[in-house]
Design a protein around this motif. Structure first.
Motif, PDB file in Angstrom:
ATOM      1  N   ARG A 168     -13.604   5.261   7.719  1.00 47.79           N
ATOM      2  CA  ARG A 168     -12.732   3.748   6.917  1.00 47.79           C
ATOM      3  C   ARG A 168     -13.316   3.898   5.781  1.00 47.79           C
ATOM      4  O   ARG A 168     -13.181   4.290   4.574  1.00 47.79           O
ATOM      5  N   PRO A 169     -14.982   4.316   6.028  1.00 49.17           N
ATOM      6  CA  PRO A 169     -15.925   4.351   3.851  1.00 49.17           C
ATOM      7  C   PRO A 169     -15.421   5.277   3.660  1.00 49.17           C
ATOM      8  O   PRO A 169     -15.777   5.434   1.757  1.00 49.17           O
ATOM      9  N   LYS A 170     -14.931   6.491   4.114  1.00 50.73           N
ATOM     10  CA  LYS A 170     -14.353   7.375   2.952  1.00 50.73           C
ATOM     11  C   LYS A 170     -13.095   7.243   2.632  1.00 50.73           C
ATOM     12  O   LYS A 170     -12.689   8.596   1.931  1.00 50.73           O
ATOM     13  N   VAL A 171     -12.500   6.596   2.613  1.00 53.64           N
ATOM     14  CA  VAL A 171     -10.944   7.148   2.246  1.00 53.64           C
ATOM     15  C   VAL A 171     -10.527   6.148   1.475  1.00 53.64           C
ATOM     16  O   VAL A 171     -11.463   4.501   1.737  1.00 53.64           O
ATOM     17  N   ASP A 172      -9.493   5.054   1.158  1.00 50.42           N
ATOM     18  CA  ASP A 172      -8.586   4.138   0.244  1.00 50.42           C
ATOM     19  C   ASP A 172      -7.382   3.985   1.257  1.00 50.42           C
ATOM     20  O   ASP A 172      -7.411   2.810   1.397  1.00 50.42           O
ATOM     21  N   VAL A 173      -7.036   4.659   1.253  1.00 54.79           N
ATOM     22  CA  VAL A 173      -6.102   4.794   2.658  1.00 54.79           C
ATOM     23  C   VAL A 173      -5.999   4.742   3.949  1.00 54.79           C
ATOM     24  O   VAL A 173      -6.486   6.604   3.953  1.00 54.79           O
ATOM     25  N   LEU A 174      -5.925   3.914   5.406  1.00 53.67           N
ATOM     26  CA  LEU A 174      -6.561   4.904   6.439  1.00 53.67           C
ATOM     27  C   LEU A 174      -4.630   4.997   6.670  1.00 53.67           C
ATOM     28  O   LEU A 174      -3.623   4.114   7.461  1.00 53.67           O
ATOM     29  N   ILE A 175      -3.786   6.252   7.979  1.00 48.74           N
ATOM     30  CA  ILE A 175      -3.038   6.436   8.643  1.00 48.74           C
ATOM     31  C   ILE A 175      -3.037   6.522   9.745  1.00 48.74           C
ATOM     32  O   ILE A 175      -4.225   7.057  10.052  1.00 48.74           O
ATOM     33  N   LEU A 176      -2.772   5.878  10.543  1.00 44.91           N
ATOM     34  CA  LEU A 176      -3.289   7.018  12.269  1.00 44.91           C
ATOM     35  C   LEU A 176      -1.610   6.576  13.060  1.00 44.91           C
ATOM     36  O   LEU A 176      -0.498   6.472  13.137  1.00 44.91           O
ATOM     37  N   LEU A 177      -2.007   8.331  13.169  1.00 43.28           N
ATOM     38  CA  LEU A 177      -0.827   8.928  13.926  1.00 43.28           C
ATOM     39  C   LEU A 177      -0.441   7.953  15.673  1.00 43.28           C
ATOM     40  O   LEU A 177      -1.737   9.030  16.304  1.00 43.28           O
ATOM     41  N   SER A 178      -0.347   6.795  16.378  1.00 50.89           N
ATOM     42  CA  SER A 178      -0.513   6.514  17.867  1.00 50.89           C
ATOM     43  C   SER A 178       1.127   7.027  18.681  1.00 50.89           C
ATOM     44  O   SER A 178       2.189   6.724  18.194  1.00 50.89           O
ATOM     45  N   HIS A 179       0.438   8.169  19.344  1.00 55.01           N
ATOM     46  CA  HIS A 179       1.356   8.535  20.192  1.00 55.01           C
ATOM     47  C   HIS A 179       1.318   7.767  21.764  1.00 55.01           C
ATOM     48  O   HIS A 179       0.967   8.229  23.138  1.00 55.01           O
ATOM     49  N   LEU A 180       0.850   6.569  21.327  1.00 54.24           N
ATOM     50  CA  LEU A 180       0.692   5.562  22.517  1.00 54.24           C
ATOM     51  C   LEU A 180       1.338   4.356  22.911  1.00 54.24           C
ATOM     52  O   LEU A 180       1.507   3.637  24.144  1.00 54.24           O
ATOM     53  N   GLY A 181       2.248   4.097  22.507  1.00 54.45           N
ATOM     54  CA  GLY A 181       3.856   3.074  22.446  1.00 54.45           C
ATOM     55  C   GLY A 181       3.418   1.763  21.232  1.00 54.45           C
ATOM     56  O   GLY A 181       2.509   1.640  20.677  1.00 54.45           O
ATOM     57  N   ILE A 182       5.015   0.893  21.808  1.00 56.29           N
ATOM     58  CA  ILE A 182       4.988   0.264  21.242  1.00 56.29           C
ATOM     59  C   ILE A 182       3.833  -0.923  20.727  1.00 56.29           C
ATOM     60  O   ILE A 182       3.430  -1.817  20.229  1.00 56.29           O
ATOM     61  N   ARG A 183       3.576  -1.276  22.193  1.00 56.23           N
ATOM     62  CA  ARG A 183       2.573  -2.388  22.503  1.00 56.23           C
ATOM     63  C   ARG A 183       1.193  -2.381  21.775  1.00 56.23           C
ATOM     64  O   ARG A 183       0.795  -3.136  21.332  1.00 56.23           O
ATOM     65  N   ASP A 184       0.372  -1.228  21.786  1.00 59.04           N
ATOM     66  CA  ASP A 184      -0.357  -1.116  21.374  1.00 59.04           C
ATOM     67  C   ASP A 184      -0.976  -0.632  20.394  1.00 59.04           C
ATOM     68  O   ASP A 184      -1.014  -1.275  19.884  1.00 59.04           O
ATOM     69  N   ASP A 185       0.548  -0.462  19.809  1.00 58.59           N
ATOM     70  CA  ASP A 185       0.075  -0.028  18.214  1.00 58.59           C
ATOM     71  C   ASP A 185       0.066  -1.504  17.218  1.00 58.59           C
ATOM     72  O   ASP A 185      -0.054  -1.713  16.363  1.00 58.59           O
ATOM     73  N   GLU A 186       0.773  -2.834  18.145  1.00 59.13           N
ATOM     74  CA  GLU A 186       1.290  -3.815  17.699  1.00 59.13           C
ATOM     75  C   GLU A 186       0.004  -4.980  18.253  1.00 59.13           C
ATOM     76  O   GLU A 186      -0.919  -5.200  16.892  1.00 59.13           O
ATOM     77  N   TRP A 187      -1.099  -4.334  19.134  1.00 60.40           N
ATOM     78  CA  TRP A 187      -2.159  -4.752  19.539  1.00 60.40           C
ATOM     79  C   TRP A 187      -3.519  -4.375  18.518  1.00 60.40           C
ATOM     80  O   TRP A 187      -4.225  -4.885  17.693  1.00 60.40           O
ATOM     81  N   ILE A 188      -3.009  -2.914  18.288  1.00 62.29           N
ATOM     82  CA  ILE A 188      -3.586  -2.133  16.865  1.00 62.29           C
ATOM     83  C   ILE A 188      -3.750  -2.367  15.160  1.00 62.29           C
ATOM     84  O   ILE A 188      -5.183  -3.496  15.080  1.00 62.29           O
TER      85      ILE A 188
END
Length: 219
Positions: A168-188
């Motif tokens: 995070r300290p190295k970038v302006d925007v952070l994107i997560l490619l998440s193959h975890l499922g919608i519930r985990d995505d909402e929690w994250i």
């Protein structure tokens, strides 16, 4: 300098190649359109592109899928459970030999806890306007299956915490490619406001207009 950045993603194709020519052509057309207008464009796949139920995938052990991703000009991918646990150790080790894109994956290691040669925990992309975009990848932790195949898959949230501290300290925007499922995505989204965008997969959910969770955009 104001800059427009377009992000496209696919997920859970499961080797349904009857749709692939349309996807490929759309990706190419949009990239040409956006670049012609001076905008930035990135394309990612969020896993389960490979599915051995299709004869081409079975015959090529997934390398046919990688050829298709190359042709469409993807900028990065993460793996889903179909890439991870339906190929044996050597087959997965060589799946991406000809890939023209990085495999972004932060929670899969070999039995000695080394990152596989074909993967990296994150990538940093830099736009023409000098915006730094950090991209992380995490996959669903099917622990006994990965262990049986000679891999160590780790708890994704623990890896996310560690990688966010580094990236995070190295970038302006952070994107997560998440193959975890919608519930985990909402929690994250709720728990990690440092993540700007989550491109999700695994549970085959559709968010027609996206969804905002605590300032994080889910796709």
């Amino acid at each position: 300098m104001k800059e427009t950045i377009h992000i496209y993603h696919t997920n859970d194709l499961h080797s349904h190649f009857e749709h692939w020519s349309r996807i490929r052509d759309l990706m190419k057309e949009r990239r040409l359109l956006h670049e012609g207008e001076g905008d930035e464009v990135f394309a990612f796949d969020v896993g389960d592109h490979v599915d051995r139920s299709h004869p081409l995938t079975e015959a090529t052990l997934g390398k046919g899928n990688i050829k298709f991703l190359n042709e469409a000009g993807y900028d990065g991918v993460t793996i889903g459970n179909n890439e991870g646990i339906t190929l044996d150790h050597e087959e997965l080790n060589h799946l991406y030999d000809e890939a023209a894109f990085p495999v972004i994956l932060g929670n899969l290691f070999d039995e000695s806890m080394a990152i596989p040669d074909w993967a990296s925990p994150y990538q940093i992309y830099r736009t023409k306007g000098d915006v730094k975009i950090g991209v992380l990848g995490l996959t669903a932790p099917f622990y006994p299956f990965y262990q049986a195949l000679g891999w160590t898959v780790t708890e994704p949230i623990a890896e996310l915490r560690k990688l966010l501290g580094e990236l995070r300290p190295k970038v302006d925007v952070l994107i997560l490619l998440s193959h975890l499922g919608i519930r985990d995505d909402e929690w994250i989204g709720e728990e990690f406001p440092e993540v700007d965008v989550i491109l999700g997969a695994h549970t085959h959910h559709i968010l027609q207009e996206g969804k905002e969770v605590n300032g994080t955009l889910l796709g």
